[in-house]
Design an enzyme around this catalytic site. Structure first.
Site, mmCIF file in Angstrom:
data_model
loop_
_atom_site.group_PDB
_atom_site.id
_atom_site.type_symbol
_atom_site.label_atom_id
_atom_site.label_comp_id
_atom_site.label_asym_id
_atom_site.label_seq_id
_atom_site.Cartn_x
_atom_site.Cartn_y
_atom_site.Cartn_z
ATOM 1 N N HIS A 82 -30.279 -8.435 -3.964
ATOM 2 C CA HIS A 82 -29.259 -9.449 -3.707
ATOM 3 C C HIS A 82 -28.030 -9.161 -4.561
ATOM 4 C CE1 HIS A 82 -32.167 -12.013 -1.584
ATOM 5 N NE2 HIS A 82 -33.027 -11.563 -2.474
ATOM 6 N N THR A 89 -36.546 2.305 -11.708
ATOM 7 C CA THR A 89 -35.198 1.957 -11.261
ATOM 8 C C THR A 89 -34.410 3.168 -10.773
ATOM 9 O OG1 THR A 89 -34.325 2.208 -13.506
ATOM 10 C CG2 THR A 89 -35.082 0.006 -12.868
ATOM 11 N N LYS A 90 -34.899 4.379 -11.073
ATOM 12 C CA LYS A 90 -34.214 5.614 -10.670
ATOM 13 C C LYS A 90 -35.241 6.606 -10.156
ATOM 14 C CE LYS A 90 -30.464 5.107 -13.990
ATOM 15 N NZ LYS A 90 -29.763 5.674 -15.152
ATOM 16 N N ARG A 146 -43.609 13.549 -19.562
ATOM 17 C CA ARG A 146 -43.921 14.977 -19.657
ATOM 18 C C ARG A 146 -44.244 15.517 -18.282
ATOM 19 N NH1 ARG A 146 -49.307 16.360 -19.186
ATOM 20 N NH2 ARG A 146 -50.854 14.696 -19.394
ATOM 21 N N ASN A 202 -54.896 -0.739 -4.043
ATOM 22 C CA ASN A 202 -55.786 -1.744 -4.607
ATOM 23 C C ASN A 202 -55.221 -3.149 -4.368
ATOM 24 O OD1 ASN A 202 -57.972 -2.802 -6.186
ATOM 25 N ND2 ASN A 202 -58.008 -0.873 -7.308
ATOM 26 N N ARG A 247 -39.217 6.295 -17.411
ATOM 27 C CA ARG A 247 -38.641 7.587 -17.781
ATOM 28 C C ARG A 247 -39.736 8.651 -17.783
ATOM 29 N NH1 ARG A 247 -36.087 4.009 -21.495
ATOM 30 N NH2 ARG A 247 -33.835 3.960 -21.226
#
Length: 202
Positions: free
Chosen positions: A113, A162-163, A180, A83, A177
């Site tokens: 950076h 971030t992970k 479910r 989109n 995170r």
């Protein structure tokens, strides 16, 4: 090893050497053409995006406006749809699978950076991002360098990834995170617990 090779290898690199600046100018020119194209001519938009991307399947579409650093480091699969206002900082490879849906105002950034200001003066780095088949990324999501999102997962609106996110889950938040797993019970619902009132959704 030149600076482009260093960039693609995950090493610190100078983004103004070895043709990288010129490559970014080429991408900016193509993005400008894409973003100024007639919105009623999706074939023309897709043709221009196809010139920009490194690899793509037959059917895909990106709604303008769209921006990227290089373009040639982006690979999108069959049935990919993004989109408005997708930004991809593709200093490293960005690999996006089949049937991936991306909401508005998403930022996919392989680039980063160094933390210390002295180290930041000249060098940056980039780590690849991979998005598996059948992923849905909600509006206003940020995907950070080096992340892999597993096939079939949903990333909720406003998340900052971030992970790595495993396959087949709903993940939300900042930092993102797992909320479910996605199960067969989800098949019959179109929104939360609201059931489909049509028969052709499977």
């Amino acid at each position: 090893m030149n600076q482009k090779e260093r960039m693609l290898s995950g090493l610190p690199y100078d983004s103004f050497q070895d043709g990288l600046f010129e490559d970014r100018i080429r991408a900016k020119i193509l993005c400008k053409k894409i973003n100024e194209a007639d919105g009623y001519d999706p074939d023309e938009i897709t043709k221009l995006v196809g010139e920009l991307l490194g690899k793509h399947k037959e059917h895909f579409f990106i709604e303008p406006p769209f921006r990227c650093d290089y373009g040639y480091n982006i690979e999108v699969g069959e049935g990919f749809y993004a989109n408005y206002n997708l930004s991809v900082l593709d200093c490293a490879k960005v690999t996006i699978g089949d049937r991936v849906l991306i909401g508005p105002n998403v930022c996919i950034t392989t680039a980063g950076h160094p933390i210390h200001p002295l180290s930041r003066k000249k060098y940056e780095y980039a780590f690849p991002i991979t998005i598996g088949d059948d992923v849905w990324i909600g509006a206003n999501v940020v995907i950070n360098p080096g992340v892999t999102i597993g096939a079939g997962s949903v990333i909720g609106s406003g998340s900052v990834v971030t992970k790595d996110i495993p396959a087949g889950v709903v993940a939300v938040g900042n930092p993102c995170r797992v909320l479910r797993a996605i199960t067969d019970e989800d098949i019959d619902c179109y929104y939360k617990d609201r059931k489909f009132d049509v028969d052709d959704y499977r």
